[in-house]
Write an enzyme that holds these catalytic residues in place. Structure first.
Site, PDB file in Angstrom:
ATOM      1  N   ASP A 135      43.160  62.302  53.919  1.00  0.00           N
ATOM      2  CA  ASP A 135      43.814  61.947  52.656  1.00  0.00           C
ATOM      3  C   ASP A 135      43.340  62.806  51.480  1.00  0.00           C
ATOM      4  O   ASP A 135      43.777  62.589  50.345  1.00  0.00           O
ATOM      5  CB  ASP A 135      43.689  60.446  52.354  1.00  0.00           C
ATOM      6  N   HIS A 144      35.376  51.689  54.900  1.00  0.00           N
ATOM      7  CA  HIS A 144      35.225  50.814  53.720  1.00  0.00           C
ATOM      8  C   HIS A 144      34.643  49.444  54.068  1.00  0.00           C
ATOM      9  O   HIS A 144      34.215  48.712  53.175  1.00  0.00           O
ATOM     10  CB  HIS A 144      36.585  50.585  53.048  1.00  0.00           C
ATOM     11  N   ASP A 162      36.715  61.735  54.226  1.00  0.00           N
ATOM     12  CA  ASP A 162      37.875  60.990  53.719  1.00  0.00           C
ATOM     13  C   ASP A 162      37.849  61.101  52.185  1.00  0.00           C
ATOM     14  O   ASP A 162      36.787  61.186  51.579  1.00  0.00           O
ATOM     15  CB  ASP A 162      37.745  59.530  54.152  1.00  0.00           C
ATOM     16  N   HIS A 209      38.317  58.990  50.014  1.00  0.00           N
ATOM     17  CA  HIS A 209      37.746  57.814  49.357  1.00  0.00           C
ATOM     18  C   HIS A 209      36.265  57.652  49.730  1.00  0.00           C
ATOM     19  O   HIS A 209      35.837  58.114  50.790  1.00  0.00           O
ATOM     20  CB  HIS A 209      38.543  56.566  49.761  1.00  0.00           C
TER      21      HIS A 209
HETATM   22 ZN   LIG Z   1      40.761  57.261  52.484  1.00  0.00          ZN
END
Ligand SMILES: [Zn+2]
Length: 366
Positions: free
Chosen positions: A266, A141, A178, A180
């Site tokens: 995740d 991120h 991931d 996200h």
């Molecule tokens: Zn994540």
């Protein structure tokens, strides 16, 4: 050739201090204490599971030096590094969004990035068949000057840029599974035609305003960014279909020198920060697909860099499945939840919906 496993106990000493969720109730604020969801326990249990089953004995296991200031400057501006270092030395704090750190946080983040960079270098120099870097804090991120989502330095991009600076690779494919969106990786490479950034993620999760399928790159990088937003509840079969029909063709078109996986766990069925129904078997199968792509396209050169994954009970089994596959190991830590999680997979109606979404994305790609 052996699989290299990079980790360092000191990365598990990174912490968010007194971080708490704050929820206004009338004129008061109710705190949810207990620290950051990104805590060391998932990683420590994974390492311990690898040790007690003997998997660790089959790997080349070591730490690595932290990245130098010169290495960090390849991605992050001096202004960000100076501010981070000063706050870290001054007792810790917070610079971006949801990225608190304690004293020493700067050095630990540089060490985390160093594990990823060392793994990539070893793979590119042929010193390891493939590698897994248990990086913490995670990186995908983090933008050059704005940390967010538990990520303080852009681990994978830092590794890629150091390897490029040393002439070890040119064309790099990064596949981020991931749950996200890999918004930091996307921002860093949006206009770079030599870096294919693919992100498979739960749509409208975090960040809620990035990760759209229509963002395909800018300028010379047009076509080298691929976001694959998937609906909540996609499940095991949906992830594999997305790899086979969307990710693998993109890799075939791009023909990288090396494949790097931003490897979060995740998307797993019980993760508190995702709703995707993946299982340990999904991560085994995805890792085998990544190995297949690397074998066909880039001499097997493959690095997995650890990102998110927040279930203390389940991340160790998911991580184990991926690393055992990477090493071609016969050891096993059977998923104790496998039978229950198989029953929780999408029914036929949801499976058809996921398939229709993948169909639509496949039809829109070259
Ligand atoms: Zn994540």
């Amino acid at each position: 050739m052996t699989t290299l496993f990079l980790h360092d106990e000191r990365t598990l000493w990174h912490g968010g201090g007194q971080y708490a969720g704050l929820f206004p109730v009338g004129d008061l604020v109710q705190p949810l204490v207990g620290g950051l969801p990104e805590n060391p326990e998932t990683k420590r249990r994974l390492v311990n599971l690898m040790r007690v089953t003997g998997l660790m004995d089959e790997l080349a296991e070591r730490s690595a030096p932290p990245l130098t200031h010169e290495d960090l400057l390849r991605v992050h501006p001096a202004s960000y590094l100076d501010a981070f270092k000063a706050k870290s030395d001054d007792g810790g704090g917070e610079l971006g969004m949801r990225t608190p750190f304690l004293p020493g946080g700067y050095e630990i983040a540089a060490l985390s990035a160093g594990l990823v960079a060392d793994g990539l270098t070893a793979v590119l120099r042929g010193e390891a068949g493939n590698a897994y870097a248990l990086s913490r804090p995670p990186g995908h991120h983090c933008l050059p000057d704005w940390p967010n989502g538990f990520c303080l330095m852009a681990n994978v991009a830092l590794a890629v840029e150091r390897a490029r600076a040393h002439g070890l690779c040119h064309r790099v494919a990064i596949v981020d599974w991931d749950v996200h969106h890999g918004n930091g990786t996307e921002a860093i490479y949006l206009s770079d035609p030599d870096t294919l950034a693919v992100s498979l993620h739960q749509e409208n999760n975090y960040p809620v305003d990035t990760g759209g399928f229509d963002v395909r790159g800018e300028g010379k990088g047009e076509g080298a960014n691929l976001n694959l937003p998937l609906p909540p509840g996609t499940g095991h079969a949906g992830y594999l279909a997305a790899w086979d029909r969307l990710v693998r063709p993109a890799l075939d078109r791009f023909r990288p020198d090396v494949l790097v996986i931003a490897c979060g766990f995740d998307a797993a069925v019980v993760d508190p920060l995702g709703r995707m129904l993946a299982t340990a078997e999904t991560f085994d199968a995805l890792t085998r697909r990544a190995m297949g792509a690397a074998a066909d396209l880039c001499g097997g050169r493959l690095l997995l860099a650890h990102e998110g994954g927040y279930s203390e009970a389940y991340v160790p089994f998911c991580g184990y499945a991926a690393i055992a596959a990477l090493a071609g190991s016969g050891t096993a830590a059977p998923d104790p939840f496998a039978a229950v999680f198989a029953q929780r997979q999408p029914g036929p109606e949801m499976a058809r919906f996921v398939e229709s979404r993948i169909d639509a994305m496949a039809a829109a790609l070259p």
